[in-house]
Design a protein around this motif. Structure first.
Motif, PDB file in Angstrom:
ATOM      1  N   ASP A   1      14.939  41.995  66.390  1.00  0.00           N
ATOM      2  CA  ASP A   1      14.282  43.260  66.763  1.00  0.00           C
ATOM      3  C   ASP A   1      15.259  44.402  67.019  1.00  0.00           C
ATOM      4  OD1 ASP A   1      11.751  42.162  66.654  1.00  0.00           O
ATOM      5  OD2 ASP A   1      11.977  41.290  68.653  1.00  0.00           O
ATOM      6  N   HIS A   2      16.538  44.063  67.117  1.00  0.00           N
ATOM      7  CA  HIS A   2      17.542  45.095  67.414  1.00  0.00           C
ATOM      8  C   HIS A   2      18.654  44.991  66.378  1.00  0.00           C
ATOM      9  CE1 HIS A   2      15.537  45.982  71.164  1.00  0.00           C
ATOM     10  NE2 HIS A   2      15.415  44.685  71.316  1.00  0.00           N
ATOM     11  N   LYS A   3      18.425  45.627  65.263  1.00  0.00           N
ATOM     12  CA  LYS A   3      19.352  45.478  64.132  1.00  0.00           C
ATOM     13  C   LYS A   3      20.682  46.172  64.391  1.00  0.00           C
ATOM     14  CE  LYS A   3      15.670  44.607  60.815  1.00  0.00           C
ATOM     15  NZ  LYS A   3      15.602  43.222  61.278  1.00  0.00           N
ATOM     16  N   ASN A   4      20.729  46.935  65.482  1.00  0.00           N
ATOM     17  CA  ASN A   4      21.989  47.587  65.875  1.00  0.00           C
ATOM     18  C   ASN A   4      22.819  46.711  66.817  1.00  0.00           C
ATOM     19  OD1 ASN A   4      19.918  47.901  67.750  1.00  0.00           O
ATOM     20  ND2 ASN A   4      20.767  49.768  68.634  1.00  0.00           N
ATOM     21  N   MET A   5      22.396  45.459  67.032  1.00  0.00           N
ATOM     22  CA  MET A   5      23.139  44.589  67.966  1.00  0.00           C
ATOM     23  C   MET A   5      24.103  43.667  67.204  1.00  0.00           C
ATOM     24  SD  MET A   5      21.699  41.749  70.618  1.00  0.00           S
ATOM     25  CE  MET A   5      21.299  42.723  72.027  1.00  0.00           C
ATOM     26  N   ILE A   6      25.310  43.547  67.751  1.00  0.00           N
ATOM     27  CA  ILE A   6      26.299  42.612  67.192  1.00  0.00           C
ATOM     28  C   ILE A   6      26.735  41.703  68.335  1.00  0.00           C
ATOM     29  CG2 ILE A   6      28.616  42.383  66.189  1.00  0.00           C
ATOM     30  CD1 ILE A   6      28.338  45.174  65.020  1.00  0.00           C
ATOM     31  N   VAL A   7      26.757  40.400  68.089  1.00  0.00           N
ATOM     32  CA  VAL A   7      27.230  39.467  69.112  1.00  0.00           C
ATOM     33  C   VAL A   7      28.589  38.930  68.659  1.00  0.00           C
ATOM     34  CG1 VAL A   7      26.743  37.301  70.344  1.00  0.00           C
ATOM     35  CG2 VAL A   7      24.850  38.815  69.704  1.00  0.00           C
ATOM     36  N   LEU A   8      29.582  39.057  69.536  1.00  0.00           N
ATOM     37  CA  LEU A   8      30.925  38.545  69.206  1.00  0.00           C
ATOM     38  C   LEU A   8      31.224  37.297  70.031  1.00  0.00           C
ATOM     39  CD1 LEU A   8      33.232  41.702  69.082  1.00  0.00           C
ATOM     40  CD2 LEU A   8      32.188  40.462  67.170  1.00  0.00           C
ATOM     41  N   ARG A   9      31.784  36.314  69.394  1.00  0.00           N
ATOM     42  CA  ARG A   9      32.172  35.081  70.081  1.00  0.00           C
ATOM     43  C   ARG A   9      33.571  34.670  69.606  1.00  0.00           C
ATOM     44  NH1 ARG A   9      26.845  31.737  70.906  1.00  0.00           N
ATOM     45  NH2 ARG A   9      25.677  33.280  72.114  1.00  0.00           N
ATOM     46  N   THR A  10      34.112  33.660  70.254  1.00  0.00           N
ATOM     47  CA  THR A  10      35.468  33.252  69.880  1.00  0.00           C
ATOM     48  C   THR A  10      35.669  31.752  70.084  1.00  0.00           C
ATOM     49  OG1 THR A  10      37.819  33.631  70.299  1.00  0.00           O
ATOM     50  CG2 THR A  10      36.392  33.803  72.204  1.00  0.00           C
ATOM     51  N   PHE A  11      36.605  31.215  69.321  1.00  0.00           N
ATOM     52  CA  PHE A  11      37.022  29.817  69.541  1.00  0.00           C
ATOM     53  C   PHE A  11      38.226  29.761  70.494  1.00  0.00           C
ATOM     54  CE2 PHE A  11      34.778  29.239  65.487  1.00  0.00           C
ATOM     55  CZ  PHE A  11      34.059  28.084  65.743  1.00  0.00           C
ATOM     56  N   SER A  12      38.657  30.920  71.002  1.00  0.00           N
ATOM     57  CA  SER A  12      39.903  30.969  71.786  1.00  0.00           C
ATOM     58  C   SER A  12      39.780  30.429  73.203  1.00  0.00           C
ATOM     59  CB  SER A  12      40.404  32.414  71.892  1.00  0.00           C
ATOM     60  OG  SER A  12      40.728  32.916  70.637  1.00  0.00           O
ATOM     61  N   LYS A  13      38.587  30.443  73.758  1.00  0.00           N
ATOM     62  CA  LYS A  13      38.451  30.155  75.193  1.00  0.00           C
ATOM     63  C   LYS A  13      37.961  28.724  75.412  1.00  0.00           C
ATOM     64  CE  LYS A  13      39.782  34.375  75.700  1.00  0.00           C
ATOM     65  NZ  LYS A  13      41.087  34.722  76.222  1.00  0.00           N
ATOM     66  N   ALA A  14      36.656  28.510  75.505  1.00  0.00           N
ATOM     67  CA  ALA A  14      36.159  27.159  75.798  1.00  0.00           C
ATOM     68  C   ALA A  14      36.607  26.136  74.744  1.00  0.00           C
ATOM     69  CB  ALA A  14      34.642  27.177  75.910  1.00  0.00           C
ATOM     70  N   TYR A  15      36.721  26.557  73.486  1.00  0.00           N
ATOM     71  CA  TYR A  15      37.121  25.612  72.436  1.00  0.00           C
ATOM     72  C   TYR A  15      38.634  25.371  72.415  1.00  0.00           C
ATOM     73  CZ  TYR A  15      32.384  25.692  70.643  1.00  0.00           C
ATOM     74  OH  TYR A  15      31.020  25.546  70.517  1.00  0.00           O
ATOM     75  N   GLY A  16      39.372  26.194  73.133  1.00  0.00           N
ATOM     76  CA  GLY A  16      40.813  25.967  73.276  1.00  0.00           C
ATOM     77  C   GLY A  16      41.634  26.220  72.024  1.00  0.00           C
ATOM     78  N   LEU A  17      41.217  27.182  71.205  1.00  0.00           N
ATOM     79  CA  LEU A  17      41.951  27.420  69.946  1.00  0.00           C
ATOM     80  C   LEU A  17      42.596  28.805  69.891  1.00  0.00           C
ATOM     81  CD1 LEU A  17      39.430  25.868  67.361  1.00  0.00           C
ATOM     82  CD2 LEU A  17      41.327  24.778  68.537  1.00  0.00           C
ATOM     83  N   ALA A  18      43.012  29.326  71.050  1.00  0.00           N
ATOM     84  CA  ALA A  18      43.549  30.696  71.095  1.00  0.00           C
ATOM     85  C   ALA A  18      44.698  30.898  70.098  1.00  0.00           C
ATOM     86  CB  ALA A  18      44.011  31.039  72.511  1.00  0.00           C
ATOM     87  N   GLY A  19      45.535  29.885  69.955  1.00  0.00           N
ATOM     88  CA  GLY A  19      46.706  30.007  69.084  1.00  0.00           C
ATOM     89  C   GLY A  19      46.344  30.086  67.609  1.00  0.00           C
ATOM     90  N   LEU A  20      45.132  29.661  67.263  1.00  0.00           N
ATOM     91  CA  LEU A  20      44.748  29.683  65.847  1.00  0.00           C
ATOM     92  C   LEU A  20      44.094  30.983  65.425  1.00  0.00           C
ATOM     93  CD1 LEU A  20      43.344  26.150  65.015  1.00  0.00           C
ATOM     94  CD2 LEU A  20      45.429  27.232  64.223  1.00  0.00           C
ATOM     95  N   ARG A  21      43.671  31.779  66.404  1.00  0.00           N
ATOM     96  CA  ARG A  21      43.083  33.096  66.150  1.00  0.00           C
ATOM     97  C   ARG A  21      41.809  33.012  65.303  1.00  0.00           C
ATOM     98  NH1 ARG A  21      43.342  34.794  69.201  1.00  0.00           N
ATOM     99  NH2 ARG A  21      43.303  37.004  68.729  1.00  0.00           N
ATOM    100  N   THR A  22      40.759  32.503  65.893  1.00  0.00           N
ATOM    101  CA  THR A  22      39.483  32.452  65.170  1.00  0.00           C
ATOM    102  C   THR A  22      38.358  32.996  66.024  1.00  0.00           C
ATOM    103  OG1 THR A  22      40.218  30.295  64.478  1.00  0.00           O
ATOM    104  CG2 THR A  22      38.088  30.947  63.687  1.00  0.00           C
ATOM    105  N   GLY A  23      37.731  34.024  65.550  1.00  0.00           N
ATOM    106  CA  GLY A  23      36.556  34.558  66.222  1.00  0.00           C
ATOM    107  C   GLY A  23      35.444  34.701  65.194  1.00  0.00           C
TER     108      GLY A  23
END
Ligand SMILES: Cc1ncc(COP(=O)(O)O)c(C=O)c1O
Length: 362
Positions: A210-232
């Motif tokens: 319903d809100h086509k102007n919304m973007i959700v950003l997530r990352t593998f850097s935190k809970a998944y523990g992959l900060a060094g691999l740089r994946t979002g």
């Protein structure tokens, strides 16, 4: 060379000090880093195995379409793959979003104490950051929406908010969305969403319909523990996604990161352990701050802000000399405060022991 004015004005980003740098500078070896909201449990052993298995294939370019990673995300999130985009950390995705909509002089709205990269990326494209004072250390969504003008292109909703920790509630967001014009992008930065325990946290992905102007950003850097691999990654309406994908370079998510992301999503037991440990750590930090008479901000994330009532740079330097790396709050405009990543219980106890010795001696 004639550098663009926007580039001349860029501020350096002060990242958490790496352990290797502290070793070099101070000559100490027993160091813990609670400065960059990294995962104290590392990553899933299933990810480590997947990385080893692919390690002899790094002569090959990664799949430019991110087919396997998007397939895994699509199944995990229950969204079609054409609503997904991946990149070198959500940090890059923030920049890509700015590059998509900001012309010089355009405005992007953010919390006064929020993730610095919104401001940096806005500046890079000649935009103007409109910073709205915080309300009880959280985002003041109502005031953020009040600040929208016809030059506004983006509103950044960091939830949980880094560096302060609170979330935006579902009812607040719904109210705000009714007032936000359709041509303003609403970027929900949910880098820490896995750690949220408060039931008032909104499930935003279904709102995109319903809100086509919304973007959700997530990352593998935190809970998944992959900060060094740089994946979002991000989720958005398919037209928005198509524009974003047209800007992201073909090989921005590297081969190892793609494989690791797929393996990481499969090990939700690991995430459960990470979240449980963090929850226990949060409660411990609250209890110990109360015991020491130190103000703190209740957090829905894997870091906590603590007010020492002292010069935060002096406290963080003293902690550093004891081998504990944290971030001084003055970096975020919160003088006197420390931002501390919640670590293993052993790390949390060590931090509290060292902090106690410093504040007792003031
Ligand atoms: C709120 C927030 N968003 C985005 C990022 C960027 O994360 P990454 O580029 O590692 O995905 C961070 C990193 O600390 C963050 O705190």
């Amino acid at each position: 060379m004639k550098v663009r004015d926007a580039v001349l004005g860029l501020k350096a980003y002060h990242a958490g000090k790496p352990i290797s740098e502290v070793k070099r500078e101070l000559g100490i070896t027993d160091i813990i880093k609670l400065a960059s909201n990294e995962n104290p449990l590392g990553c899933s052993p299933k990810v480590t195995k997947a990385i080893k298995d692919i390690s002899d294939k790094v002569n090959l370019y990664p799949d430019a379409s991110n087919f396997e990673l998007k397939k895994a995300l699509s199944e995990y999130l229950n969204v079609p793959a054409d609503m997904l985009f991946c990149g070198t950390g959500s940090d890059l995705l923030i920049r890509v979003i700015c590059s998509m909509v900001l012309n010089p002089g355009d405005e992007s709205i953010m919390g006064e104490v929020s993730f610095q990269r919104y401001e940096d990326s806005t500046q890079l494209f000649g935009g103007k950051s409109i910073k709205i004072p915080m309300k009880n250390h959280g985002l003041d969504l109502e005031k953020m929406v009040d600040a929208i003008t016809d030059r506004t292109k983006i509103i950044w909703i960091c939830t949980p908010n880094n560096p302060t920790g609170p979330i935006v509630y579902k009812d607040e967001l719904e109210k705000a969305l009714k007032r936000i014009p359709k041509d303003v992008l609403v970027v929900m930065d949910e880098a820490y969403h896995e750690y949220v325990e408060d039931e008032r946290y909104p499930q935003t992905i279904p709102m995109i319909k319903d809100h086509k102007n919304m973007i959700v950003l997530r990352t593998f850097s935190k809970a998944y523990g992959l900060a060094g691999l740089r994946t979002g990654y991000g989720i958005a309406d398919k037209e928005v996604t198509a524009y974003i994908n047209s800007i992201i370079g073909p090989f921005d998510t590297n081969l190892i990161a793609q494989v690791a992301g797929v393996a990481a999503l499969k090990d939700q037991e690991f995430i459960k352990r990470v979240v449980e440990l963090n929850s226990k750590g949060r409660k411990y930090m609250y209890k110990e701050c109360s015991r020491l008479g130190l103000e703190y901000i209740e957090t829905q994330s894997n870091f906590i802000m603590i007010n020492t009532g002292m010069d935060d740079k002096v406290v963080s330097d003293a902690l550093l000399r004891k081998g504990v790396i944290i971030r001084p709050g003055s970096l975020f405009g919160m003088d006197g405060w420390l931002r501390v990543t919640i670590g293993t219980m052993e790390q949390n106890e060590r931090f509290i022991k060292e902090l106690e010795a410093i504040v007792k001696n003031k």
